[in-house]
Design a protein around this motif. Structure first.
Motif, PDB file in Angstrom:
ATOM      1  N   THR A 107       0.930  -1.779  -0.150  1.00  0.00           N
ATOM      2  CA  THR A 107      -0.138   0.105  -0.182  1.00  0.00           C
ATOM      3  C   THR A 107       0.683   2.082   0.555  1.00  0.00           C
ATOM      4  OG1 THR A 107      -0.173  -0.598   2.398  1.00  0.00           O
ATOM      5  CG2 THR A 107      -2.192  -0.902   1.427  1.00  0.00           C
ATOM      6  N   TRP A 108       1.773   1.177   1.097  1.00  0.00           N
ATOM      7  CA  TRP A 108       2.419   2.230   1.192  1.00  0.00           C
ATOM      8  C   TRP A 108       3.855   2.461   0.531  1.00  0.00           C
ATOM      9  CZ3 TRP A 108       7.237   2.324   3.769  1.00  0.00           C
ATOM     10  CH2 TRP A 108       7.878   0.841   4.205  1.00  0.00           C
ATOM     11  N   PHE A 109       4.303   1.181  -0.568  1.00  0.00           N
ATOM     12  CA  PHE A 109       5.497   1.349  -1.082  1.00  0.00           C
ATOM     13  C   PHE A 109       5.544   0.868  -2.658  1.00  0.00           C
ATOM     14  CE2 PHE A 109       9.904   0.099  -1.412  1.00  0.00           C
ATOM     15  CZ  PHE A 109      10.672   0.948  -1.967  1.00  0.00           C
ATOM     16  N   SER A 110       6.299   1.402  -3.400  1.00  0.00           N
ATOM     17  CA  SER A 110       6.267   0.206  -4.746  1.00  0.00           C
ATOM     18  C   SER A 110       7.916   0.681  -5.209  1.00  0.00           C
ATOM     19  CB  SER A 110       5.189   0.876  -5.943  1.00  0.00           C
ATOM     20  OG  SER A 110       5.411  -0.046  -6.866  1.00  0.00           O
ATOM     21  N   GLY A 111       8.507  -0.300  -5.408  1.00  0.00           N
ATOM     22  CA  GLY A 111      10.371   0.639  -6.270  1.00  0.00           C
ATOM     23  C   GLY A 111      10.989  -0.605  -4.948  1.00  0.00           C
ATOM     24  N   ALA A 159      13.424   2.082   4.503  1.00  0.00           N
ATOM     25  CA  ALA A 159      12.206   3.624   4.543  1.00  0.00           C
ATOM     26  C   ALA A 159      11.434   2.582   5.884  1.00  0.00           C
ATOM     27  CB  ALA A 159      10.774   3.280   3.520  1.00  0.00           C
ATOM     28  N   SER A 160      11.694   1.399   5.779  1.00  0.00           N
ATOM     29  CA  SER A 160      11.156   0.228   6.979  1.00  0.00           C
ATOM     30  C   SER A 160      11.748   0.577   8.516  1.00  0.00           C
ATOM     31  CB  SER A 160      10.986  -1.189   6.938  1.00  0.00           C
ATOM     32  OG  SER A 160       9.749  -1.804   5.839  1.00  0.00           O
ATOM     33  N   ARG A 161      13.088   0.533   8.092  1.00  0.00           N
ATOM     34  CA  ARG A 161      13.906   1.423   9.291  1.00  0.00           C
ATOM     35  C   ARG A 161      13.476   2.569   9.825  1.00  0.00           C
ATOM     36  NH1 ARG A 161      19.223  -0.508   9.824  1.00  0.00           N
ATOM     37  NH2 ARG A 161      19.433  -1.149   7.725  1.00  0.00           N
ATOM     38  N   ARG A 202      -5.385   4.765   7.532  1.00  0.00           N
ATOM     39  CA  ARG A 202      -4.131   5.044   8.756  1.00  0.00           C
ATOM     40  C   ARG A 202      -3.436   5.424   8.737  1.00  0.00           C
ATOM     41  NH1 ARG A 202      -0.561   5.167  11.833  1.00  0.00           N
ATOM     42  NH2 ARG A 202       0.547   4.021  12.746  1.00  0.00           N
ATOM     43  N   LEU A 203      -2.638   4.677   7.481  1.00  0.00           N
ATOM     44  CA  LEU A 203      -1.616   5.898   6.411  1.00  0.00           C
ATOM     45  C   LEU A 203      -1.932   6.858   5.864  1.00  0.00           C
ATOM     46  CD1 LEU A 203      -0.733   2.528   4.159  1.00  0.00           C
ATOM     47  CD2 LEU A 203       0.295   3.146   6.582  1.00  0.00           C
ATOM     48  N   LEU A 204      -2.556   7.334   5.550  1.00  0.00           N
ATOM     49  CA  LEU A 204      -2.645   8.866   5.465  1.00  0.00           C
ATOM     50  C   LEU A 204      -2.955   9.511   5.985  1.00  0.00           C
ATOM     51  CD1 LEU A 204      -5.691   8.082   2.662  1.00  0.00           C
ATOM     52  CD2 LEU A 204      -3.285   8.913   2.039  1.00  0.00           C
ATOM     53  N   SER A 205      -3.909   8.948   8.077  1.00  0.00           N
ATOM     54  CA  SER A 205      -3.927   9.930   8.476  1.00  0.00           C
ATOM     55  C   SER A 205      -2.450  10.260   9.663  1.00  0.00           C
ATOM     56  CB  SER A 205      -5.013   9.697   9.841  1.00  0.00           C
ATOM     57  OG  SER A 205      -4.200   7.935  10.437  1.00  0.00           O
ATOM     58  N   ALA A 206      -1.393   9.204   9.151  1.00  0.00           N
ATOM     59  CA  ALA A 206      -0.103   8.807   9.639  1.00  0.00           C
ATOM     60  C   ALA A 206       1.108  10.461   8.455  1.00  0.00           C
ATOM     61  CB  ALA A 206       0.463   7.655   9.480  1.00  0.00           C
ATOM     62  N   GLY A 207       0.556  10.128   7.993  1.00  0.00           N
ATOM     63  CA  GLY A 207       1.326  11.588   6.466  1.00  0.00           C
ATOM     64  C   GLY A 207       1.578  10.367   5.335  1.00  0.00           C
ATOM     65  N   ARG A 208       1.170   9.647   5.609  1.00  0.00           N
ATOM     66  CA  ARG A 208       2.073   8.715   4.501  1.00  0.00           C
ATOM     67  C   ARG A 208       1.535   8.301   3.426  1.00  0.00           C
ATOM     68  NH1 ARG A 208       3.602   3.582   8.075  1.00  0.00           N
ATOM     69  NH2 ARG A 208       3.672   2.623   5.924  1.00  0.00           N
TER      70      ARG A 208
END
Length: 200
Positions: free
Chosen positions: A42-46, A54-56, A165-171
């Motif tokens: 959802t939050w990453f593609s690459g 990014a996970s770290r 949840r992701l959008l509300s966290a700014g992602r």
């Protein structure tokens, strides 16, 4: 016998992804994918190496952390290539209207794997989202009011609450998220089957 060995190794690799990702074992996580491996969620593609970085950055050393419950994969083998589909539940916790809330996202991982000198590794992973839900840890009027007053309709139903949840966290959400049963998801599976057969 070799087929059984390969399926066990692939199953352990896919399980290890969730364990390493959730526990912050970054070097072990990086070794699960090929050097040029890619991932799309959802939050990453690459590139997977960028996913690990990014996970770290967003990892919480103490809970509550996101938890991936990973099922037993269905594996297809063709020489040094393999295709695996695996059911997964993504569990997390955050606050809504002052209320701790658990979200549960149901999805599948579609993995293309290759056998190299060091064993099996994932070359490409796509997540296909099926459905999700929110549950208050302690039900109350504030959460009920929030759910009644909030419009989630801009987010596709298969990942509606995870997306919120992701959008509300700014992602940001990447534009190519796959939903179960959608033409794009069927095309991804067909493309994976072609790759497995060696025709892509």
């Amino acid at each position: 016998m070799q087929r059984t060995h390969d399926i066990i190794e692939i199953s352990q690799l896919i399980q290890a992804w969730g364990h390493c990702r959730d526990q912050g074992r970054w070097d072990d996580l990086a070794a699960i994918f090929t050097e040029d491996g890619t991932i799309s969620v959802t939050w990453f593609s690459g590139p997977f190496r960028d996913f690990v970085d990014a996970s770290r950055r967003m990892h919480q050393p103490r809970g509550p952390r996101v938890k991936h419950l990973i099922g037993q994969p269905v594996v297809q083998l063709n020489g040094t290539r393999a295709l695996a589909e695996t059911n997964v539940q993504i569990l997390g916790r955050f606050d809504i209207a002052g209320t701790p809330v658990d979200y549960t996202s149901y999805a599948r991982f579609l993995d293309r794997l290759e056998l190299g000198a060091g064993g099996w590794q994932i070359r490409h992973r796509e997540a296909v989202y099926e459905k999700d839900r929110l549950d208050p840890v302690v039900p109350g009027a504030d959460f009920t009011r929030f759910m009644a007053e909030t419009d989630f309709s801009d987010l596709p139903e298969p990942f509606r609450y995870l997306g919120y949840r992701l959008l509300s966290a700014g992602r940001a959400l990447h534009p190519g998220i796959l939903s179960d049963g959608a033409p794009e998801a069927e095309a991804a599976l067909a493309g994976a089957q072609d790759w497995l057969a060696g025709s892509a």
